[in-house]
Design an enzyme around this catalytic site. Sequence first.
Site, PDB file in Angstrom:
ATOM      1  N   TYR A 294      38.090  10.051  23.370  1.00  0.00           N
ATOM      2  CA  TYR A 294      39.140  10.965  23.819  1.00  0.00           C
ATOM      3  C   TYR A 294      40.176  11.187  22.708  1.00  0.00           C
ATOM      4  O   TYR A 294      41.365  11.214  22.936  1.00  0.00           O
ATOM      5  CB  TYR A 294      39.811  10.429  25.088  1.00  0.00           C
ATOM      6  CG  TYR A 294      40.441  11.493  25.951  1.00  0.00           C
ATOM      7  CD1 TYR A 294      39.647  12.361  26.696  1.00  0.00           C
ATOM      8  CD2 TYR A 294      41.824  11.643  26.009  1.00  0.00           C
ATOM      9  CE1 TYR A 294      40.223  13.341  27.483  1.00  0.00           C
ATOM     10  CE2 TYR A 294      42.406  12.617  26.796  1.00  0.00           C
ATOM     11  CZ  TYR A 294      41.601  13.470  27.528  1.00  0.00           C
ATOM     12  OH  TYR A 294      42.169  14.450  28.311  1.00  0.00           O
TER      13      TYR A 294
ATOM     14  N   SER B 296      40.906  13.574  18.952  1.00  0.00           N
ATOM     15  CA  SER B 296      41.288  14.953  18.673  1.00  0.00           C
ATOM     16  C   SER B 296      40.387  15.967  19.378  1.00  0.00           C
ATOM     17  O   SER B 296      40.863  16.802  20.153  1.00  0.00           O
ATOM     18  CB  SER B 296      41.242  15.209  17.164  1.00  0.00           C
ATOM     19  OG  SER B 296      41.438  16.583  16.883  1.00  0.00           O
TER      20      SER B 296
ATOM     21  N   ASP C 250      33.346   9.572  12.915  1.00  0.00           N
ATOM     22  CA  ASP C 250      32.056   9.495  12.220  1.00  0.00           C
ATOM     23  C   ASP C 250      31.685   8.075  11.847  1.00  0.00           C
ATOM     24  O   ASP C 250      30.527   7.658  11.995  1.00  0.00           O
ATOM     25  CB  ASP C 250      32.097  10.327  10.928  1.00  0.00           C
ATOM     26  CG  ASP C 250      32.007  11.820  11.186  1.00  0.00           C
ATOM     27  OD1 ASP C 250      31.543  12.221  12.269  1.00  0.00           O
ATOM     28  OD2 ASP C 250      32.400  12.595  10.285  1.00  0.00           O
TER      29      ASP C 250
ATOM     30  N   GLN D  32      30.301   5.926  14.839  1.00  0.00           N
ATOM     31  CA  GLN D  32      29.301   6.479  15.754  1.00  0.00           C
ATOM     32  C   GLN D  32      27.969   5.751  15.699  1.00  0.00           C
ATOM     33  O   GLN D  32      27.369   5.453  16.745  1.00  0.00           O
ATOM     34  CB  GLN D  32      29.065   7.967  15.462  1.00  0.00           C
ATOM     35  CG  GLN D  32      30.098   8.888  16.059  1.00  0.00           C
ATOM     36  CD  GLN D  32      29.684  10.350  15.969  1.00  0.00           C
ATOM     37  OE1 GLN D  32      28.505  10.671  15.915  1.00  0.00           O
ATOM     38  NE2 GLN D  32      30.666  11.238  15.979  1.00  0.00           N
TER      39      GLN D  32
ATOM     40  N   HIS E 128      30.007  17.388  15.070  1.00  0.00           N
ATOM     41  CA  HIS E 128      29.810  17.317  13.622  1.00  0.00           C
ATOM     42  C   HIS E 128      28.498  16.579  13.413  1.00  0.00           C
ATOM     43  O   HIS E 128      28.272  15.522  14.008  1.00  0.00           O
ATOM     44  CB  HIS E 128      30.963  16.584  12.944  1.00  0.00           C
ATOM     45  CG  HIS E 128      30.797  16.435  11.457  1.00  0.00           C
ATOM     46  ND1 HIS E 128      30.283  17.431  10.655  1.00  0.00           N
ATOM     47  CD2 HIS E 128      31.064  15.401  10.624  1.00  0.00           C
ATOM     48  CE1 HIS E 128      30.262  17.018   9.395  1.00  0.00           C
ATOM     49  NE2 HIS E 128      30.720  15.776   9.347  1.00  0.00           N
TER      50      HIS E 128
ATOM     51  N   GLY F  53      41.327  19.641  17.289  1.00  0.00           N
ATOM     52  CA  GLY F  53      41.368  19.627  18.748  1.00  0.00           C
ATOM     53  C   GLY F  53      42.611  20.244  19.350  1.00  0.00           C
ATOM     54  O   GLY F  53      42.531  20.942  20.367  1.00  0.00           O
TER      55      GLY F  53
ATOM     56  N   GLU G 209      57.707  24.615  -4.818  1.00  0.00           N
ATOM     57  CA  GLU G 209      56.795  25.524  -5.511  1.00  0.00           C
ATOM     58  C   GLU G 209      55.323  25.141  -5.341  1.00  0.00           C
ATOM     59  O   GLU G 209      54.452  26.015  -5.286  1.00  0.00           O
ATOM     60  CB  GLU G 209      57.142  25.572  -7.000  1.00  0.00           C
ATOM     61  CG  GLU G 209      58.474  26.237  -7.309  1.00  0.00           C
ATOM     62  CD  GLU G 209      58.524  27.689  -6.858  1.00  0.00           C
ATOM     63  OE1 GLU G 209      57.462  28.336  -6.782  1.00  0.00           O
ATOM     64  OE2 GLU G 209      59.639  28.174  -6.576  1.00  0.00           O
TER      65      GLU G 209
ATOM     66  N   GLU H 191      55.437  26.135  -0.293  1.00  0.00           N
ATOM     67  CA  GLU H 191      55.099  27.560  -0.245  1.00  0.00           C
ATOM     68  C   GLU H 191      53.604  27.809  -0.088  1.00  0.00           C
ATOM     69  O   GLU H 191      53.191  28.954   0.151  1.00  0.00           O
ATOM     70  CB  GLU H 191      55.618  28.258  -1.507  1.00  0.00           C
ATOM     71  CG  GLU H 191      57.127  28.341  -1.558  1.00  0.00           C
ATOM     72  CD  GLU H 191      57.649  29.233  -2.669  1.00  0.00           C
ATOM     73  OE1 GLU H 191      56.900  30.144  -3.100  1.00  0.00           O
ATOM     74  OE2 GLU H 191      58.788  29.035  -3.098  1.00  0.00           O
TER      75      GLU H 191
ATOM     76  N   SER I 239      53.920  39.613  -5.370  1.00  0.00           N
ATOM     77  CA  SER I 239      54.373  40.513  -6.440  1.00  0.00           C
ATOM     78  C   SER I 239      53.244  40.801  -7.432  1.00  0.00           C
ATOM     79  O   SER I 239      52.272  40.048  -7.526  1.00  0.00           O
ATOM     80  CB  SER I 239      55.543  39.878  -7.185  1.00  0.00           C
ATOM     81  OG  SER I 239      55.101  38.749  -7.934  1.00  0.00           O
TER      82      SER I 239
END
Length: 334
Positions: free
Chosen positions: A26, A28, A84, A87, A109, A135, A228, A232, A253
């Site tokens: 239970y 994401s 992962d 599992q 996945h 999720g 920067e 951004e 620009s």
Amino acid sequence: MPATIYYDNDADLSLLKDKTIAILGYGSQGHAQAQNLKDSGCNVVVGQRPGSPNYDLAVSHGFDPLPIEEATKRGDLVNILLPDEVQGDIYRGQIREHLSPGNILMCSHGFNVHFGQVEAPAGVDTLLVAPKGPGHLVRSEFEKGGGVPSLIALGEGASEETKKLGLAYAKGIGGTRGGVIETTIEEETETDLFGEQVVLCGGVSELVKAAFDTLVDAGYQPEMAYFECLHELKLIVDLFYQGGLNYMRYSVSNTAEYGDYTRGPRIITDETRAEMKKILTEIQNGEFARDWISENRAGAPSFKATRRRNRNHKLEEVGRQLRSLMTWIDVKEV
């Protein structure tokens, strides 16, 4: 050859009305898919370890979580949405022996299926339904009446009926609202890993850190370097998202566009492209999967140490300070 894409009219949700869907994990994806399926009228059971935060979360969402073994026994469609790295062991120890012929073993996945950590027993088809988003977005878009585009793929020998049930499942989580692209488990796994490593996580993270360090080492203020080189970036990615590279270049620009064309290829060089191909080869031949599986079997010492080092990077220190002043941002610190 263009991809095959399915939408709402291609899927019949009623095919799931007499089926029980077991969501194992239970986290994401698990919380989002379980809630969306439940809201779509499907019968959903959740498998989650008692005592964990996600167990309590499932309870708060109206589920009565079961042990993994019991949820597997109840499910006609069993979707493994655990991390992962765990599992394979959990599948072998708690899931495989509780599957029955006619069940459908699912994933979002294909890592463990493709690299042989999860192998369905005889009589059990393998199916992948993979939303192309985290999720929380799968859930929020569904609640708004939309849906996150998804992928669908069948394991070797899976039936046409399994495909129809997969499309119904995709409709239940909202995927067919955004479009469901047909692929293979191999293609999903390898392209997903490549995208994460070369662009979305690995590539972008290293580019941002290197650019930040370059400006700071040259004597510029770290706050300026943060804005920067990281802050951004969201503005540019939003433009990508809305209209691709062309719209981004239209929106910035002429100076920025000229710098893009003339300086970008000096960053992504032939050497960089060769390394991308090497990374893809390591994914395709299983080298990355073997590395990651071995790392976790050893307790993930290198992974955890690298995580700690990166959390203390100057970029992160400056970012935490600046974000604390940005009252308009829903700040997430870990």
